[in-house]
Every structure is written in structure tokens, then in C-alpha cells.
Design a protein around this motif. Structure first.
Motif, PDB file in Angstrom:
ATOM      1  N   THR A  57      34.038   6.580 -36.677  1.00  0.00           N
ATOM      2  CA  THR A  57      34.318   7.496 -37.697  1.00  0.00           C
ATOM      3  C   THR A  57      35.193   6.950 -38.601  1.00  0.00           C
ATOM      4  O   THR A  57      36.196   6.363 -38.217  1.00  0.00           O
ATOM      5  CB  THR A  57      34.919   8.978 -37.153  1.00  0.00           C
ATOM      6  OG1 THR A  57      33.891   9.217 -35.963  1.00  0.00           O
ATOM      7  CG2 THR A  57      35.110  10.012 -38.066  1.00  0.00           C
ATOM      8  N   GLU A  59      37.381   8.717 -41.774  1.00  0.00           N
ATOM      9  CA  GLU A  59      37.817   9.613 -42.657  1.00  0.00           C
ATOM     10  C   GLU A  59      38.596   9.297 -43.667  1.00  0.00           C
ATOM     11  O   GLU A  59      39.628   8.826 -43.476  1.00  0.00           O
ATOM     12  CB  GLU A  59      38.742  10.806 -41.647  1.00  0.00           C
ATOM     13  CG  GLU A  59      39.376  11.999 -42.376  1.00  0.00           C
ATOM     14  CD  GLU A  59      40.347  12.595 -41.318  1.00  0.00           C
ATOM     15  OE1 GLU A  59      39.815  12.916 -40.173  1.00  0.00           O
ATOM     16  OE2 GLU A  59      41.203  12.990 -41.929  1.00  0.00           O
ATOM     17  N   GLN A  61      40.881  10.383 -46.816  1.00  0.00           N
ATOM     18  CA  GLN A  61      41.689  11.666 -47.632  1.00  0.00           C
ATOM     19  C   GLN A  61      41.751  11.554 -48.768  1.00  0.00           C
ATOM     20  O   GLN A  61      42.058  10.510 -49.448  1.00  0.00           O
ATOM     21  CB  GLN A  61      42.951  11.833 -46.598  1.00  0.00           C
ATOM     22  CG  GLN A  61      42.511  12.141 -45.282  1.00  0.00           C
ATOM     23  CD  GLN A  61      44.134  12.094 -44.241  1.00  0.00           C
ATOM     24  OE1 GLN A  61      45.017  12.086 -45.030  1.00  0.00           O
ATOM     25  NE2 GLN A  61      43.784  12.354 -43.110  1.00  0.00           N
ATOM     26  N   PRO A  80      27.584  11.771 -45.249  1.00  0.00           N
ATOM     27  CA  PRO A  80      29.033  12.295 -44.559  1.00  0.00           C
ATOM     28  C   PRO A  80      29.239  13.949 -45.043  1.00  0.00           C
ATOM     29  O   PRO A  80      28.483  14.497 -45.534  1.00  0.00           O
ATOM     30  CB  PRO A  80      30.174  11.536 -45.551  1.00  0.00           C
ATOM     31  CG  PRO A  80      29.148  11.354 -46.986  1.00  0.00           C
ATOM     32  CD  PRO A  80      27.796  11.341 -46.465  1.00  0.00           C
ATOM     33  N   LYS A  92      38.683  15.623 -48.307  1.00  0.00           N
ATOM     34  CA  LYS A  92      38.176  14.651 -47.227  1.00  0.00           C
ATOM     35  C   LYS A  92      36.724  14.516 -47.128  1.00  0.00           C
ATOM     36  O   LYS A  92      35.982  15.318 -47.189  1.00  0.00           O
ATOM     37  CB  LYS A  92      38.707  15.585 -45.867  1.00  0.00           C
ATOM     38  CG  LYS A  92      39.222  14.553 -44.806  1.00  0.00           C
ATOM     39  CD  LYS A  92      39.815  15.225 -43.763  1.00  0.00           C
ATOM     40  CE  LYS A  92      38.930  16.121 -42.931  1.00  0.00           C
ATOM     41  NZ  LYS A  92      39.708  16.851 -41.889  1.00  0.00           N
ATOM     42  N   THR A  94      34.130  12.477 -44.522  1.00  0.00           N
ATOM     43  CA  THR A  94      34.154  11.942 -43.142  1.00  0.00           C
ATOM     44  C   THR A  94      32.791  11.480 -42.752  1.00  0.00           C
ATOM     45  O   THR A  94      31.747  12.195 -42.832  1.00  0.00           O
ATOM     46  CB  THR A  94      34.612  13.050 -42.205  1.00  0.00           C
ATOM     47  OG1 THR A  94      35.745  13.952 -42.414  1.00  0.00           O
ATOM     48  CG2 THR A  94      34.468  12.708 -40.686  1.00  0.00           C
ATOM     49  N   THR A  96      30.676   9.837 -39.949  1.00  0.00           N
ATOM     50  CA  THR A  96      30.297   9.594 -38.371  1.00  0.00           C
ATOM     51  C   THR A  96      29.056   8.858 -38.104  1.00  0.00           C
ATOM     52  O   THR A  96      28.027   9.240 -38.700  1.00  0.00           O
ATOM     53  CB  THR A  96      30.336  10.919 -37.982  1.00  0.00           C
ATOM     54  OG1 THR A  96      31.474  11.651 -38.264  1.00  0.00           O
ATOM     55  CG2 THR A  96      30.429  10.964 -36.386  1.00  0.00           C
TER      56      THR A  96
END
Ligand SMILES: [Cu+2]
Length: 226
Positions: A57, A59, A61, A80, A92, A94, A96
Motif C-alpha cells: 500500500t 498512501e 497525503q 486508487p 489522500k 491510497t 493498494t
């Protein structure tokens, strides 16, 4: 401008060294932003959380200064998830991945298209949280948040609108880190000069009447050759 020209010719014939690989390790941004423009920014994920864990992952920001974001789906991570605040701004992104590689040997590149703030000569720091998994299933997490020197955030320097050749700028705020000019041939402020090119830097050091430019004061007028 005679000296500037002499230095320029010397710089043009000198070999330009590639930037140190180290600068692209970790989670980093290999690009420079163009103030006030919409631009694709690359996020480089150099390795897993340690030597044995693959990244699962990432992430990213989003700094508050960035008010427009679109995230590119990744071949490895797919589409995402975008998190938004009450004002509907993306805070954000993210990414994965479901499949975990048994060893840490892959390099990942993620891309966001953003509106670069119109704040030339500043830098935007992006906090990145990286999660990984070992072949044994053990999980790891690394925060690239600047909490210590070993974990710098990903930094996007913002350049002013510029043209190839000479550019004259008035710097609105003081600049302490001249690496923002790493892709310029030379920067002049009065009788002081800076170059990220070691050969040109050597010429600057050897030239009588010219001092090394180490920082730039607010409201200074500078000449930059790209
Ligand atoms: Cu690293």
C-alpha cells in the motif's frame, strides 16, 4: 555579461553528471513542478519497507496547497481510492495491491495529475505512508513524513515559468536550498554564482571576483540559465 558567457561556454562543454541515485531512493518525486500549471507528477517508490518486504500500500497525503488532483490508475496497484474532505478536496490517494511479490526487487511509479500552486521558488512536501508484506506474511509500515532525517517526505520543488536560455527573476521569498536550480546551468545574483554542475561549480570557485552563491535573499534579482 562577459564572464557569464565564458562560464556558460565552459559549462556547455563539460560533462553533465547524472544526479546521485540516492536522491531517488525511498519514496520521492523525481520531477519539478511548474508554478500555476496542471502537471503529471511521478511518485517513485524505490524499495519496500525493508530489504525483504514488497510494497502493498502507498498512501499519498495531498498538501493543502494542492486543490486539484486526479490519480492515474497503476498497472500494479489498479485504481486508487481518493479520500476527500468536507470541501470535496482530495486529501489522500491510497494505492493498494493484492498480489505480494516474494522478494523486494520491484520498483513502482505512481502518478497524480495536479494543479501546481502558483508559488515559484517554494517546495511542497508530500507525506507518504508505505505498507509492505514479507513472504512470511509479516507486515511493515514506513512513514516518509520527515519525523527524522532518514525518513524525508517526498519533495516537489516549484519552478517559475521559464524558457531555455537566460531568465531574469525576482525571488519573492528567501531561498536557502539552491538545489531547486539543479537543472539550471548557472544562477547569478550580483557577483555570486551557483551551479549544481560540479565542473561549473569549480569554475565559479576559481574565478577571481566571483563568490559562490549559497543562499538568495528575498526580493533579489537573479539571472538563471537553463
Ligand atoms: Cu530508500
Amino acid at each position: 555579461m562577459k564572464l557569464q558567457n565564458a562560464l556558460h561556454v565552459a559549462a556547455a562543454t563539460a560533462l553533465t553528471l547524472a544526479p546521485a541515485l540516492d536522491a531517488y531512493a525511498h519514496a520521492s518525486i523525481p520531477d519539478k513542478g511548474n508554478a500555476g500549471k496542471t502537471q503529471v507528477i511521478n511518485f517513485s517508490i524505490g524499495h519496500g519497507c525493508d530489504d525483504e518486504s514488497d510494497t502493498t500500500t502507498v498512501e499519498i497525503q495531498v498538501p493543502a496547497e494542492v486543490t486539484s488532483v486526479r490519480a492515474a490508475p497503476s498497472a500494479d496497484f489498479g485504481a486508487p481510492v481518493l479520500t476527500r474532505n468536507d470541501a470535496k478536496l482530495v486529501t489522500k490517494v491510497t494505492y493498494t495491491k493484492t498480489r505480494t511479490n516474494a522478494v523486494d526487487e520491484l520498483y513502482y511509479l505512481l502518478q497524480l495529475r495536479i494543479a501546481v500552486p502558483n508559488t515559484p521558488f517554494t517546495a511542497l512536501d508530500w507525506v507518504i505512508i508505505q505498507r509492505c508484506k514479507k513472504a512470511t506474511g509479516e507486515e511493515r509500515m514506513v512513514a516518509w513524513d520527515g519525523a527524522d532525517a532518514d525518513h524525508p517526505p517526498a519533495r516537489l520543488p516549484i519552478l517559475p515559468a521559464r524558457s531555455a536560455g537566460w531568465n531574469k527573476f525576482t525571488v519573492p521569498t528567501a531561498i536557502d536550498d539552491l538545489s531547486i536550480f539543479s537543472d539550471a546551468e548557472i544562477v547569478w545574483s550580483g557577483d555570486s554564482a551557483y551551479s549544481g554542475n560540479p565542473t561549473t561549480a569549480e569554475l565559479i570557485a576559481d574565478e577571481e571576483g566571483v563568490s559562490a552563491l549559497e543562499s538568495i535573499e528575498a526580493n533579489s534579482e537573479i539571472w538563471v540559465k537553463y
